[in-house]
Every structure is written in C-alpha cells, then in structure tokens.
Design a protein around this motif. Structure first.
Motif, short mmCIF file in Angstrom:
data_model
loop_
_atom_site.label_atom_id
_atom_site.label_comp_id
_atom_site.label_asym_id
_atom_site.label_seq_id
_atom_site.Cartn_x
_atom_site.Cartn_y
_atom_site.Cartn_z
N TYR A 124 0.86 -1.18 0.00
CA TYR A 124 0.00 0.00 0.00
C TYR A 124 0.90 1.23 0.00
CZ TYR A 124 -3.64 3.24 1.34
OH TYR A 124 -4.52 4.28 1.37
N TRP A 125 0.72 2.08 -1.02
CA TRP A 125 1.63 3.20 -1.17
C TRP A 125 0.94 4.55 -1.10
CZ3 TRP A 125 4.81 4.60 -6.11
CH2 TRP A 125 5.87 5.42 -5.76
N GLY A 126 -0.32 4.63 -1.35
CA GLY A 126 -0.97 5.93 -1.44
C GLY A 126 -2.26 6.01 -0.66
N GLU A 127 -2.76 7.19 -0.59
CA GLU A 127 -4.03 7.44 0.04
C GLU A 127 -4.92 8.12 -0.98
OE1 GLU A 127 -3.49 9.72 3.59
OE2 GLU A 127 -1.67 8.65 4.09
N ILE A 144 -5.04 12.58 -5.16
CA ILE A 144 -3.95 11.87 -4.52
C ILE A 144 -3.60 12.65 -3.26
CG2 ILE A 144 -1.57 11.04 -4.74
CD1 ILE A 144 -3.60 9.77 -6.70
N ALA A 145 -3.59 12.00 -2.14
CA ALA A 145 -3.24 12.66 -0.88
C ALA A 145 -2.07 11.91 -0.27
CB ALA A 145 -4.44 12.65 0.06
N ASN A 146 -0.90 12.51 -0.31
CA ASN A 146 0.29 11.84 0.21
C ASN A 146 1.42 12.84 0.31
OD1 ASN A 146 2.61 9.88 0.36
ND2 ASN A 146 0.91 8.46 0.14
N SER A 147 2.39 12.55 1.16
CA SER A 147 3.56 13.44 1.27
C SER A 147 4.83 12.77 0.76
CB SER A 147 3.74 13.88 2.73
OG SER A 147 3.96 12.76 3.55
N ASP A 148 4.70 11.61 0.15
CA ASP A 148 5.85 10.90 -0.41
C ASP A 148 6.19 11.52 -1.78
OD1 ASP A 148 7.57 9.15 -1.77
OD2 ASP A 148 6.59 7.37 -1.00
N LEU A 180 5.91 9.16 -4.82
CA LEU A 180 4.55 8.85 -5.22
C LEU A 180 3.93 10.02 -5.97
CD1 LEU A 180 1.99 7.05 -5.17
CD2 LEU A 180 1.38 8.24 -3.08
N ILE A 181 4.10 11.21 -5.46
CA ILE A 181 3.52 12.39 -6.11
C ILE A 181 4.13 12.58 -7.50
CG2 ILE A 181 3.25 14.90 -5.99
CD1 ILE A 181 1.54 13.29 -3.94
#
Length: 65
Positions: free
Chosen positions: A2-5, A14-18, A21-22
């Motif tokens: 699981y990598w994203g939210e 896409i909600a993430n701070s990685d 991934l962004i």
C-alpha cells in the motif's frame, strides 16, 4: 503493498507526502490521460513553523505545477 491514500470525495485525488509517489502520479496523469500541468491543482497542508514559501517552491518544482 500500500503506497498511497485517496480522497473521499467524488473527484480524482492523490493525498500523500511521499515525493516519489507524487512525482509518479503526476507523470502517470500526464502520460496516460493527457493531463497537462495547467489542469492539475494542489493543496498544501503545513504544520506551524514551516515556511509556506519554501514548501510551495519544493512541491512546485517536484510536480511542475
């Protein structure tokens, strides 16, 4: 793995701070859906004490938006 939210609203998000991934998702939207930078928008959530100017610069360069 699981990598994203996601987002609980009816639009694509896409909600993430990685940063990896962004960067991947921005490229994916551009390559597979023909989305250009002008069609993307970003929302920045900061903690107190963080520099808005620095964070916007960092994510702007990373995403191209």
């Amino acid at each position: 793995m699981y990598w994203g939210e996601g987002d609980k609203k009816s639009h694509t998000a896409i909600a993430n701070s990685d940063p990896g991934l962004i960067r991947f998702m921005v490229s994916w939207f551009k390559e597979y859906f023909g989305v250009n930078a002008e069609e993307l928008s970003a929302h920045l959530h900061m903690h107190s004490g963080q520099s808005e100017h620095e964070l916007k610069g960092y994510w702007s360069i990373l995403t191209g938006i």
